[in-house]
Design an enzyme around this catalytic site. Structure first.
Site, PDB file in Angstrom:
ATOM      1  CE  LYS A  64      -4.145  26.837 -10.350  1.00 43.77           C
ATOM      2  NZ  LYS A  64      -3.466  28.105 -10.101  1.00 43.77           N
TER       3      LYS A  64
HETATM    4  O1  G3P Z   1      -0.582  29.794  -8.529  1.00 42.19           O
HETATM    5  C1  G3P Z   1      -0.081  28.918  -7.609  1.00 42.19           C
HETATM    6  C2  G3P Z   1       1.366  29.069  -7.206  1.00 42.19           C
HETATM    7  O2  G3P Z   1       2.187  29.222  -8.312  1.00 42.19           O
HETATM    8  C3  G3P Z   1       1.595  30.029  -6.083  1.00 42.19           C
HETATM    9  O3  G3P Z   1       2.910  30.441  -5.948  1.00 42.19           O
HETATM   10  O4  G3P Z   1       4.645  31.871  -4.917  1.00 42.19           O
HETATM   11  O5  G3P Z   1       2.275  31.952  -4.053  1.00 42.19           O
HETATM   12  O6  G3P Z   1       3.731  29.990  -3.632  1.00 42.19           O
HETATM   13  P1  G3P Z   1       3.413  31.111  -4.566  1.00 42.19           P
END
Ligand code: G3P
Length: 216
Positions: free
Chosen positions: A83
């Site tokens: 990533k």
């Molecule tokens: O892994 C990246 C993403 O899915 C993060 O999600 O909920 O932290 O905005 P969130």
């Protein structure tokens, strides 16, 4: 649509794996930090549980450092997807690593032109963050629609991974729009099972069965 778990927590990953419906896992430095183990160790353990794409993110911010770090992460297991953040250096590293056959997930995508750059750089996956755009008071799901349209217009092979999915509705809308993958926390995956009519219907089936066959 493939379902990925967005967590580095082994208990959650084991529970999802046990249901048989988890196709892969995405991690990021914040999720790895919560588990308190070095990334190499933690993602190796995840690879032992799920036989699917497992995203592991670099910490370096300059392409010259991202490339060796990405190569190192890719060596952990055949299922590792490296990533990289959607920065100028991230795109540069994506070009270099993709040419070497390393599969790249370009993350932190918040607008469609960024997704176009990732596709042109040979990314295997692009990760637009739906929930974080919603957090700013704008409809994050529109980004999925725009990216899917652009990728279809030009036949880009990069897979659209709808990320930051916080609700069942985010998951449903991403699937309706043709996202290839949806990644979500365990809590969101668990919510996908729920409907009050399922519970009510099952209760009635069992009541009828018991009445007919157990009371006579
Ligand atoms: O892994 C990246 C993403 O899915 C993060 O999600 O909920 O932290 O905005 P969130």
């Amino acid at each position: 649509m493939k379902i990925f778990l967005d967590t580095a927590n082994l208990d959650e990953i084991r529970k999802g794996a046990d249901w048989g419906i988890v196709d892969g896992v995405t991690t990021n430095p914040s999720l790895i930090a919560k588990e308190g183990r070095p990334i190499e160790e933690q993602v190796a353990r995840i690879c032992d549980i799920i036989d699917g794409d497992i995203s592991a993110e670099v910490i370096a911010t300059e392409a010259k450092d991202m490339i060796p770090e990405g190569l190192k992460l890719a060596k952990i297991h055949k299922n590792i997807v490296v990533k990289l953040p959607l920065t100028r250096d991230g795109i540069k590293a994506c070009c270099a690593l993709s040419k070497d056959g390393i599969r790249i997930n370009v993350t932190l995508c918040f607008q469609p032109a960024q997704a176009m750059l990732a596709a042109k750089a040979g990314a295997y996956i692009i990760s637009p963050f739906v929930g974080r755009i919603d957090d700013m008071g704008m409809p994050g799901i529109d980004l999925i629609e725009q990216i899917v349209t652009i990728y279809n217009n030009y036949g880009y092979k990069t897979q659209v991974l709808a990320a930051s999915l916080r609700t069942p509705n985010h998951v449903i809308e991403s699937a309706l729009l043709g996202a290839h993958i949806g990644t979500m926390p365990f809590k969101t995956l668990d919510m996908l099972f729920n409907h009050p009519l399922t519970d009510k219907g099952l209760e009635q089936f069992l009541k009828d069965h018991n009445k007919a066959f157990q009371n006579g």
